[in-house]
Design a protein around this motif. Structure first.
Motif, PDB file in Angstrom:
ATOM      1  N   GLN A 174      16.591  -4.427  40.484  1.00 22.33           N
ATOM      2  CA  GLN A 174      16.496  -5.186  39.437  1.00 22.33           C
ATOM      3  C   GLN A 174      15.254  -6.097  39.524  1.00 22.33           C
ATOM      4  O   GLN A 174      14.281  -6.443  38.289  1.00 22.33           O
ATOM      5  CB  GLN A 174      17.630  -6.422  39.456  1.00 22.33           C
ATOM      6  CG  GLN A 174      18.990  -5.744  39.318  1.00 22.33           C
ATOM      7  CD  GLN A 174      20.063  -6.488  39.341  1.00 22.33           C
ATOM      8  OE1 GLN A 174      20.200  -6.857  40.351  1.00 22.33           O
ATOM      9  NE2 GLN A 174      20.828  -6.854  38.162  1.00 22.33           N
ATOM     10  N   LEU A 177      12.266  -3.982  38.131  1.00 21.98           N
ATOM     11  CA  LEU A 177      12.327  -3.933  36.793  1.00 21.98           C
ATOM     12  C   LEU A 177      11.817  -5.163  35.830  1.00 21.98           C
ATOM     13  O   LEU A 177      10.997  -5.116  34.777  1.00 21.98           O
ATOM     14  CB  LEU A 177      13.795  -3.368  36.176  1.00 21.98           C
ATOM     15  CG  LEU A 177      14.138  -2.119  36.586  1.00 21.98           C
ATOM     16  CD1 LEU A 177      15.493  -1.800  35.627  1.00 21.98           C
ATOM     17  CD2 LEU A 177      13.177  -1.239  35.924  1.00 21.98           C
ATOM     18  N   GLY A 181       8.677  -5.237  33.785  1.00 20.07           N
ATOM     19  CA  GLY A 181       8.752  -5.739  32.273  1.00 20.07           C
ATOM     20  C   GLY A 181       7.911  -6.817  31.994  1.00 20.07           C
ATOM     21  O   GLY A 181       7.254  -6.938  30.882  1.00 20.07           O
ATOM     22  N   LEU A 200      13.436  -3.295  29.567  1.00 17.68           N
ATOM     23  CA  LEU A 200      13.595  -3.267  31.216  1.00 17.68           C
ATOM     24  C   LEU A 200      13.973  -4.545  31.807  1.00 17.68           C
ATOM     25  O   LEU A 200      14.695  -4.502  32.570  1.00 17.68           O
ATOM     26  CB  LEU A 200      12.239  -2.908  31.949  1.00 17.68           C
ATOM     27  CG  LEU A 200      11.481  -1.615  31.388  1.00 17.68           C
ATOM     28  CD1 LEU A 200      10.253  -1.476  31.959  1.00 17.68           C
ATOM     29  CD2 LEU A 200      12.354  -0.430  31.917  1.00 17.68           C
TER      30      LEU A 200
END
Length: 215
Positions: A174, A177, A181, A200
C-alpha cells in the motif's frame, strides 16, 4: 464521558472518511477532464482553451478537486496525530508540508477553476477577443508562480506514507502504491498520468480507510 466518546467517534469516522475521499475525489477530478487520452502537456493558450472552453466537465472536475482540499487537510492532520512511534517525525513533517501543499492546491484551483469558469460565460465573440490574455495564466505570471509549490502536497504525502509503513499501519504494498501514485501526480498537466496516479492511491487508501472506519 459519553459526550467525549461521541466526539472521539466522530473524529475517528471523519478521519476514516477522509482517507477514502481524498484519493477518490482526486481521481474523479482527473478522469472528468476532456481529451483524457491525449497525453498532451499544457504549454500553450490553444491547449488550455481546447480543454476548458465549452467543456463544463472540466470545470466540474476542478471544482471537485477544490472541495477535496479540506478533506486532504483532515487526512494530513489525522495521520500526523496517528503516527506517534517510529513514524512520528515523518507524520509531523509530512503533515506540515502536506497541509501547506493542500493550501497551494486551493490557490491553484481557484485560479484554474473559478476564474476560467467565469471567463467561459462570456459571449463567444468577447471570449475570442480575450483569448490572447490567457497567456499570463499559462505562463504563471504575477504571483501565480506560487502554484509551482504544489509539489509540497506530494512530498508531504510521501513522508507520511513512509511513516505509516514504519509503524505498520499499512502494508508495504500500500505504501509503495501511494508513493508511486503521488510521484505520478508530478507531471506537466497530463491528465491520464494523473488519473493513473490517483487510481493507484485509491487502491491503497480505500481498504485502509474502510479498516479505520470499523475501529
Amino acid at each position: 464521558m459519553e459526550h467525549t466518546n461521541n466526539i472521539e467517534t466522530i473524529k475517528q469516522k471523519g478521519y476514516a472518511l477522509s482517507i477514502i475521499a481524498y484519493p477518490l475525489m482526486l481521481f474523479i477530478g482527473f478522469v472528468t477532464h476532456p481529451n483524457l487520452l491525449a497525453m498532451e502537456p499544457l504549454f500553450t493558450v490553444e491547449q488550455l482553451v481546447s480543454r476548458f472552453h465549452n467543456n463544463p466537465m472540466y470545470h466540474i472536475g476542478h471544482l471537485i478537486v477544490t472541495f477535496a482540499v479540506p478533506v486532504i487537510i483532515v487526512y494530513f492532520v489525522g495521520t500526523m496525530n496517528l503516527l506517534q512511534g517510529k513514524g512520528k517525525k515523518y507524520g509531523f513533517w509530512g503533515g506540515i508540508i502536506g497541509v501547506f501543499g493542500a493550501f497551494i492546491l486551493a490557490v491553484d484551483k481557484g485560479a484554474l477553476c473559478l476564474v476560467l469558469s467565469a471567463f467561459d460565460t462570456l459571449p463567444e465573440a468577447e471570449f475570442q477577443n480575450f483569448v490572447p490574455y490567457l497567456e499570463v495564466i499559462v505562463k504563471k505570471e504575477g504571483y501565480l508562480f506560487i502554484v509551482w509549490m504544489i509539489f509540497a502536497l506530494m512530498i508531504g504525502g510521501i513522508l507520511q506514507a513512509i511513516g505509516l509503513m514504519k509503524e505498520k499501519v499499512i502494508d508495504k504494498w500500500q505504501g509503495i502504491l501511494i508513493i508511486i501514485g503521488l510521484l505520478l501526480l508530478i507531471n506537466p498537466d497530463i491528465e491520464l498520468i494523473s488519473s493513473v496516479g490517483s487510481a493507484l492511491m485509491c487502491i491503497a487508501y480505500i481498504p485502509w480507510g474502510i479498516k479505520e472506519g470499523k475501529k
